[in-house]
Scaffold this motif. Structure first.
Motif, PDB file in Angstrom:
ATOM      1  N   SER A   1      -0.351  11.020  -5.568  1.00  0.00           N
ATOM      2  CA  SER A   1      -0.197  10.101  -4.436  1.00  0.00           C
ATOM      3  C   SER A   1      -0.762  10.654  -3.139  1.00  0.00           C
TER       4      SER A   1
ATOM      5  N   SER B   1      -1.229   1.466   2.238  1.00  0.00           N
ATOM      6  CA  SER B   1      -1.277   2.833   1.730  1.00  0.00           C
ATOM      7  C   SER B   1      -0.044   3.136   0.878  1.00  0.00           C
TER       8      SER B   1
ATOM      9  N   SER C   1       0.082   4.202  -3.107  1.00  0.00           N
ATOM     10  CA  SER C   1       0.480   5.565  -3.467  1.00  0.00           C
ATOM     11  C   SER C   1       1.891   5.680  -4.037  1.00  0.00           C
TER      12      SER C   1
ATOM     13  N   SER D   1      -2.936   8.172  -0.986  1.00  0.00           N
ATOM     14  CA  SER D   1      -2.511   7.736   0.343  1.00  0.00           C
ATOM     15  C   SER D   1      -3.690   7.688   1.309  1.00  0.00           C
TER      16      SER D   1
ATOM     17  N   GLY E   1      -5.677   4.676   0.299  1.00  0.00           N
ATOM     18  CA  GLY E   1      -4.964   3.486   0.737  1.00  0.00           C
ATOM     19  C   GLY E   1      -5.112   3.229   2.226  1.00  0.00           C
ATOM     20  N   ALA E   2      -5.061   4.293   3.027  1.00  0.00           N
ATOM     21  CA  ALA E   2      -5.226   4.123   4.473  1.00  0.00           C
ATOM     22  C   ALA E   2      -6.635   3.645   4.813  1.00  0.00           C
TER      23      ALA E   2
END
Length: 163
Positions: free
Chosen positions: A87, A30, A34, A91, A94-95
């Motif tokens: 971002s 993540s 980001s 994020s 990404g997670a």
């Protein structure tokens, strides 16, 4: 940032080797996804400081640290906040991607693991609910960063002034 050009799926095995099959690997993935907009926009903001003002600080014998702290950083703040807003949504993505790659696929885990679990068992209603939850989480993070940005900028920067 060179990391932005490398597909996360390609480096995921390395991340797992270094950090293990756990939440740490998800956080690293993540972070990789980001971090680029924050760094990129911050550098853009720092480089966009008025050359005349920088020279004025130098003319008055201000140190580079003073010029950075009192001129360049405040001038870059709108750019930094813009990077943080981008971002905020990345994020969450990404997670979820990190959990797709690292997650165990059982009924326990984060939102990404839950999405894979619901998709594998064809729980369509649950899958829609999880996608909506992920979307709302991204919106929530974006709104939170936007509100903090408006609070920081509202008294002095024209982008946040009511108008």
């Amino acid at each position: 940032m060179l990391l932005q050009t490398v597909p996360v799926v390609a480096i995921a095995p390395l991340i797992v080797l270094w950090f293990g099959y756990n939440e740490g690997s998800v956080v690293v993935i993540s972070l990789i996804m980001s971090l680029f907009p924050i760094v990129n926009n911050t550098l853009l903001g720092l480089r966009s400081t008025s050359r005349n003002l920088v020279e004025l600080f130098a003319l008055h014998n201000r140190s580079r640290w003073t010029a950075f702290r009192k001129l360049q950083l405040p001038a870059a703040l709108p750019h930094i906040i813009a990077g943080l807003r981008v971002s905020a949504g990345l994020s969450v993505i990404g997670a979820i991607v990190g959990e797709f790659i690292i997650g165990s696929g059982n009924a326990e885990g984060g939102l990404g693991v839950q999405i894979v679990f619901a998709q594998g068992r064809m729980y369509t209603a649950l899958l829609f609910a999880e996608v909506i939850a992920a979307t709302l989480l991204g919106f929530l993070f974006f709104a939170l960063v936007s509100a903090v940005g408006r609070a920081l900028l509202r008294h002095w920067h024209e982008s946040a002034m009511p108008g």
